[in-house]
Structures are given as structure tokens and as C-alpha cells.
Design an enzyme around this catalytic site. Structure first.
Site, PDB file in Angstrom:
ATOM      1  N   HIS A 173      38.969  80.644 -33.263  1.00  8.47           N
ATOM      2  CA  HIS A 173      38.417  80.411 -31.916  1.00  8.47           C
ATOM      3  C   HIS A 173      36.927  80.718 -31.834  1.00  8.47           C
ATOM      4  O   HIS A 173      36.427  81.124 -30.803  1.00  8.47           O
ATOM      5  CB  HIS A 173      39.173  81.253 -30.853  1.00  8.47           C
ATOM      6  CG  HIS A 173      40.655  81.189 -31.009  1.00  8.47           C
ATOM      7  ND1 HIS A 173      41.350  79.990 -30.960  1.00  8.47           N
ATOM      8  CD2 HIS A 173      41.574  82.141 -31.260  1.00  8.47           C
ATOM      9  CE1 HIS A 173      42.633  80.236 -31.180  1.00  8.47           C
ATOM     10  NE2 HIS A 173      42.787  81.518 -31.371  1.00  8.47           N
ATOM     11  N   ARG A 174      36.241  80.563 -32.945  1.00  8.71           N
ATOM     12  CA  ARG A 174      34.799  80.804 -33.004  1.00  8.71           C
ATOM     13  C   ARG A 174      34.403  82.241 -32.652  1.00  8.71           C
ATOM     14  O   ARG A 174      33.247  82.522 -32.332  1.00  8.71           O
ATOM     15  CB  ARG A 174      34.022  79.815 -32.123  1.00  8.71           C
ATOM     16  CG  ARG A 174      34.283  78.379 -32.517  1.00  8.71           C
ATOM     17  CD  ARG A 174      33.130  77.452 -32.237  1.00  8.71           C
ATOM     18  NE  ARG A 174      33.384  76.156 -32.842  1.00  8.71           N
ATOM     19  CZ  ARG A 174      32.978  75.795 -34.049  1.00  8.71           C
ATOM     20  NH1 ARG A 174      32.253  76.619 -34.779  1.00  8.71           N
ATOM     21  NH2 ARG A 174      33.260  74.614 -34.526  1.00  8.71           N
ATOM     22  N   LEU A 175      35.373  83.168 -32.744  1.00  5.50           N
ATOM     23  CA  LEU A 175      35.037  84.576 -32.501  1.00  5.50           C
ATOM     24  C   LEU A 175      34.601  85.188 -33.829  1.00  5.50           C
ATOM     25  O   LEU A 175      35.283  86.036 -34.408  1.00  5.50           O
ATOM     26  CB  LEU A 175      36.242  85.321 -31.915  1.00  5.50           C
ATOM     27  CG  LEU A 175      36.639  84.822 -30.526  1.00  5.50           C
ATOM     28  CD1 LEU A 175      37.909  85.492 -30.043  1.00  5.50           C
ATOM     29  CD2 LEU A 175      35.503  85.072 -29.538  1.00  5.50           C
TER      30      LEU A 175
END
Ligand SMILES: Cc1cc2nc3c(=O)[nH]c(=O)nc-3n(C[C@H](O)[C@H](O)[C@H](O)COP(=O)(O)O)c2cc1C
Length: 203
Positions: A173-175
Site C-alpha cells: 500500500h505504498r507505506l
């Protein structure tokens, strides 16, 4: 990431070992960014040939474009990107010349063709054509026939002393996870004493 390490060199060693085991070639390839006296940047790939708490070492022609830029501005940035591991490491700091003894030892460990190539190459300067380069290679081959090839006086190592090292790991999640290590000098220290501090950055 999650490794329980508090110094960036152990973490670098762990990631580098994984990269060497998984990358198909040149896990030690890194982009080297330099800037000239006017602050105009340039970047190219080089190979990491030594590393540890005293810095990150690469070898090159000391009359090349990058060498001219390093003489005008010692500050550089290095970047490793291990695509299949989805990781990058950014390193920033000043460079200094590696010692003659260190450069001699590394030069002596290279293949004879690479040693002759170092003599034959006028790195970063235009050549009329490929044949001229090949003719120069043959010329140095004949010059050093039957003897060890000495290190050219215009070729050697540079050591980047890191002041900032950032480890980036892709996450769902692009974290993405970013661990930034910064070197803090002890106030008033003249001996180079200090310590690494660590902080997390947000994507
Ligand atoms: C994967 C890779 C590794 C390289 N390693 C080196 C190196 O260790 N030393 C070097 O001088 N050039 C190396 N080169 C060539 C440089 O990228 C560059 O073309 C050359 O050093 C001239 O750069 P300059 O004109 O900015 O000085 C490498 C190129 C690639 C693609």
C-alpha cells in the site's frame, strides 16, 4: 525490515549480503552523483570495492570528469537500487582519496586486461575512434610485456565518508519504510568523535 540493528553498517552488510545472493550481476553497482563548482549535478554508475565504518570505496581515473568534479566539490551521493529486492540505500558525504597502499593493493588484484585498460583509457576525454583506443591498448600491452603492470599514477580510489545513510524498503500500500541514520559530531570534538542517530521517515 525490522532488523534489530542500531548502526547503519551492520544493516548495510545484511542488505548487501542479500543483494549479492539474489542479484544476477553487479550487486555492488551504485550510482555516484557529483556536482561541479557551480552546483551542476552529474551521475554515473561505479562499483563498490570496499566498505566499512570508515567509508565506501570506489576506483576510477583521477583525470576523469568525475574526478574534476570531486576536486571542485567533495560532496557526493551514492545510490544502490536492488530492484528485485525492492530496496534502495542512499549515502551522502564527502570523499577523500584512498591511500596509495590501498589503491596499489586493489589494482594488483585486478585482471591483467583491466590493469592494461586503466593505462590505455583517457577516461571522459573524447577519442577519435574505437581503433585508436585499441591501438593504445596494444601499445601498453607491449610496454609491460613480461612484467607486472604498475598502478597508473592517474588511477586510484576514493573513499566516501558517510554523514547520512537511508535505507528504503518497499511495503504494501505504498507505506514504504525509510530508516535514516545521521552522523552527529560530538560538540567540540577535534578527533572526529560522534555517534549515529536514527529516525524513521514517512513515505
Ligand atoms: C555497472 C557499471 C559499473 C561501472 N563501474 C565503474 C567503476 O567502478 N569505475 C569507473 O571509473 N567507471 C565505472 N563505470 C563507468 C562509469 O559509469 C563512467 O562511464 C565512467 O567512469 C566515466 O564517468 P565520468 O565521465 O563521469 O568521469 C561503470 C559503469 C557501469 C554501467
Amino acid at each position: 525490515m525490522g532488523e534489530l540493528v542500531t548502526d547503519p553498517f551492520s544493516l548495510f552488510d545484511a542488505w548487501f549480503a542479500e543483494a549479492r545472493a539474489s542479484e544476477p550481476n553487479d550487486a555492488n553497482a551504485m550510482a555516484l552523483a557529483t556536482a561541479d563548482a557551480q552546483g551542476r549535478p552529474s551521475v554515473r554508475m561505479v562499483l563498490l570495492k570496499g566498505h566499512g565504518p570508515d567509508g565506501f570505496v570506489f576506483y576510477t581515473n583521477r583525470e576523469s570528469r568525475k574526478a574534476g568534479e570531486l576536486a571542485a566539490n567533495a560532496h557526493v551521493a551514492l545510490l544502490f537500487h536492488w530492484k528485485s529486492l525492492r530496496r534502495q540505500i542512499r549515502i551522502e558525504g564527502p570523499v577523500s582519496l584512498a591511500t596509495d597502499a590501498e589503491s596499489d593493493a586493489y589494482f594488483a588484484s585486478r585482471s591483467r586486461d583491466s590493469q592494461l585498460g586503466a593505462w590505455a583509457s583517457d577516461q571522459s576525454r573524447p577519442l577519435a575512434d574505437r581503433e585508436t583506443f585499441e591501438a593504445r591498448f596494444e601499445e601498453v600491452k607491449a610496454r609491460f610485456e613480461g612484467q607486472d603492470v604498475p598502478r597508473p599514477p592517474f588511477w586510484g580510489g576514493y573513499r566516501v565518508t558517510p554523514e547520512r545513510i537511508e535505507f528504503w524498503q518497499d511495503r504494501a500500500h505504498r507505506l514504504h519504510e525509510r530508516r535514516l541514520f545521521t552522523w552527529i559530531d560530538d560538540p567540540g570534538s577535534v578527533s572526529g568523535a560522534g555517534a549515529w542517530t536514527e529516525g524513521l521517515l514517512y513515505p
